[in-house]
Design an enzyme around this catalytic site. Structure first.
Site, short mmCIF file in Angstrom:
data_model
loop_
_atom_site.label_atom_id
_atom_site.label_comp_id
_atom_site.label_asym_id
_atom_site.label_seq_id
_atom_site.Cartn_x
_atom_site.Cartn_y
_atom_site.Cartn_z
N TRP A 39 -29.54 31.71 26.69
CA TRP A 39 -28.27 31.35 26.07
C TRP A 39 -27.90 32.47 25.09
O TRP A 39 -28.75 32.98 24.38
CB TRP A 39 -28.40 30.02 25.33
CG TRP A 39 -27.09 29.43 24.93
CD1 TRP A 39 -26.53 29.47 23.70
CD2 TRP A 39 -26.19 28.71 25.77
NE1 TRP A 39 -25.33 28.83 23.71
CE2 TRP A 39 -25.09 28.34 24.98
CE3 TRP A 39 -26.21 28.34 27.12
CZ2 TRP A 39 -24.01 27.61 25.47
CZ3 TRP A 39 -25.14 27.62 27.61
CH2 TRP A 39 -24.06 27.26 26.80
N PHE A 66 -33.64 25.99 21.99
CA PHE A 66 -34.43 24.76 21.84
C PHE A 66 -35.72 24.83 22.65
O PHE A 66 -36.76 24.34 22.21
CB PHE A 66 -33.59 23.54 22.26
CG PHE A 66 -34.26 22.24 21.97
CD1 PHE A 66 -34.25 21.71 20.68
CD2 PHE A 66 -34.90 21.53 22.98
CE1 PHE A 66 -34.88 20.50 20.41
CE2 PHE A 66 -35.52 20.32 22.72
CZ PHE A 66 -35.51 19.80 21.44
N CYS A 92 -30.69 32.96 19.83
CA CYS A 92 -29.51 33.03 18.98
C CYS A 92 -28.76 31.69 19.07
O CYS A 92 -28.38 31.27 20.16
CB CYS A 92 -28.60 34.17 19.43
SG CYS A 92 -27.08 34.31 18.47
N VAL A 93 -28.60 31.06 17.92
CA VAL A 93 -27.84 29.81 17.83
C VAL A 93 -26.66 30.08 16.91
O VAL A 93 -26.85 30.37 15.72
CB VAL A 93 -28.70 28.65 17.28
CG1 VAL A 93 -27.90 27.35 17.28
CG2 VAL A 93 -30.00 28.50 18.07
N ILE A 94 -25.46 30.03 17.45
CA ILE A 94 -24.25 30.33 16.67
C ILE A 94 -23.64 29.02 16.16
O ILE A 94 -23.49 28.06 16.92
CB ILE A 94 -23.24 31.13 17.51
CG1 ILE A 94 -23.86 32.48 17.91
CG2 ILE A 94 -21.93 31.34 16.75
CD1 ILE A 94 -23.03 33.32 18.85
N GLU A 122 -18.76 23.69 15.58
CA GLU A 122 -18.00 22.73 14.79
C GLU A 122 -18.74 21.42 14.57
O GLU A 122 -18.25 20.53 13.86
CB GLU A 122 -16.67 22.45 15.49
CG GLU A 122 -15.78 23.68 15.58
CD GLU A 122 -14.49 23.42 16.35
OE1 GLU A 122 -14.25 22.27 16.77
OE2 GLU A 122 -13.73 24.37 16.52
N THR A 123 -19.93 21.28 15.16
CA THR A 123 -20.66 20.02 15.04
C THR A 123 -22.03 20.26 14.40
O THR A 123 -22.44 21.40 14.18
CB THR A 123 -20.87 19.38 16.42
OG1 THR A 123 -21.77 20.19 17.17
CG2 THR A 123 -19.55 19.24 17.18
N HIS A 174 -24.77 19.94 15.80
CA HIS A 174 -25.71 20.40 16.83
C HIS A 174 -26.48 21.63 16.35
O HIS A 174 -27.69 21.72 16.51
CB HIS A 174 -24.94 20.72 18.12
CG HIS A 174 -25.79 21.18 19.25
ND1 HIS A 174 -26.59 20.33 19.96
CD2 HIS A 174 -25.97 22.41 19.78
CE1 HIS A 174 -27.22 21.01 20.90
NE2 HIS A 174 -26.87 22.29 20.80
N PHE A 201 -40.72 33.89 14.66
CA PHE A 201 -39.36 33.35 14.72
C PHE A 201 -38.37 34.51 14.71
O PHE A 201 -38.04 35.04 13.65
CB PHE A 201 -39.13 32.42 13.52
CG PHE A 201 -37.79 31.75 13.49
CD1 PHE A 201 -37.57 30.58 14.19
CD2 PHE A 201 -36.74 32.26 12.73
CE1 PHE A 201 -36.35 29.93 14.14
CE2 PHE A 201 -35.51 31.64 12.68
CZ PHE A 201 -35.31 30.46 13.38
#
Length: 158
Positions: free
Chosen positions: A31, A66, A89-91, A94-95, A97, A122
């Site tokens: 992702w 995840f 990478c987690v961008i 709007e939630t 999550h 990490f």
């Protein structure tokens, strides 16, 4: 942490030992592939520059950040693996999550290292947007992949 004062690709040469006999697993999230491929390239180049043997570096892909934790556990349980480097990478969206994923991944990676008593690093970006991610994946703030790899090298010299 990258900032205008600190570049992720700059590091101290302290605690760097011969890693030619060490085996590394790089777990890479698919992702945000544009970002994670750059992180992988940075980590790979840093390991090789510091003496790792290309044949002693194993890459495994997982669907998203995840899944880095389980991928790390599968590789960390292998006795011949000396260190695991998790790249993702987690961008921010709007939630909530983002918060749940980042918390789960950070805790999961930490727990894998403790469980197997070996460095599990990490190397996950948690930026607000794509530009910030690219700035930290080979852009103006360096490459978090470099930082993750040198962290693994230094932990093996602990």
């Amino acid at each position: 942490m990258a900032s205008t004062q600190k570049n992720l690709s700059q590091h101290s040469e302290k605690n760097i030992q011969d890693i030619s006999g060490k085996k590394f697993a790089l777990i890479v999230s698919e992702w945000n592939e544009e970002v994670t491929e750059s992180l992988f390239q940075g980590a790979m180049e840093t390991l090789l520059k510091n003496g790792a043997i290309k044949g002693n570096i194993i890459r495994k892909n997982v669907p998203g950040s995840f899944e880095l934790t389980l991928g790390a556990q599968w590789m960390a349980q292998e006795e011949e693996i000396d260190a695991v480097i998790c790249l993702g990478c987690v961008i921010q969206g709007e939630t909530k999550h983002f918060d749940f994923i980042c918390d789960a991944v950070a805790n999961g990676i930490t727990n894998v290292g403790i469980k197997y008593n070996k460095p599990v690093i990490f190397g996950v970006l948690t930026p607000d947007n794509q530009k910030q991610a690219l700035d930290r994946a080979g852009g103006k703030h360096g490459n978090k992949g470099d930082e993750a790899a040198i962290t693994a090298v230094k932990m093996l010299g602990f």
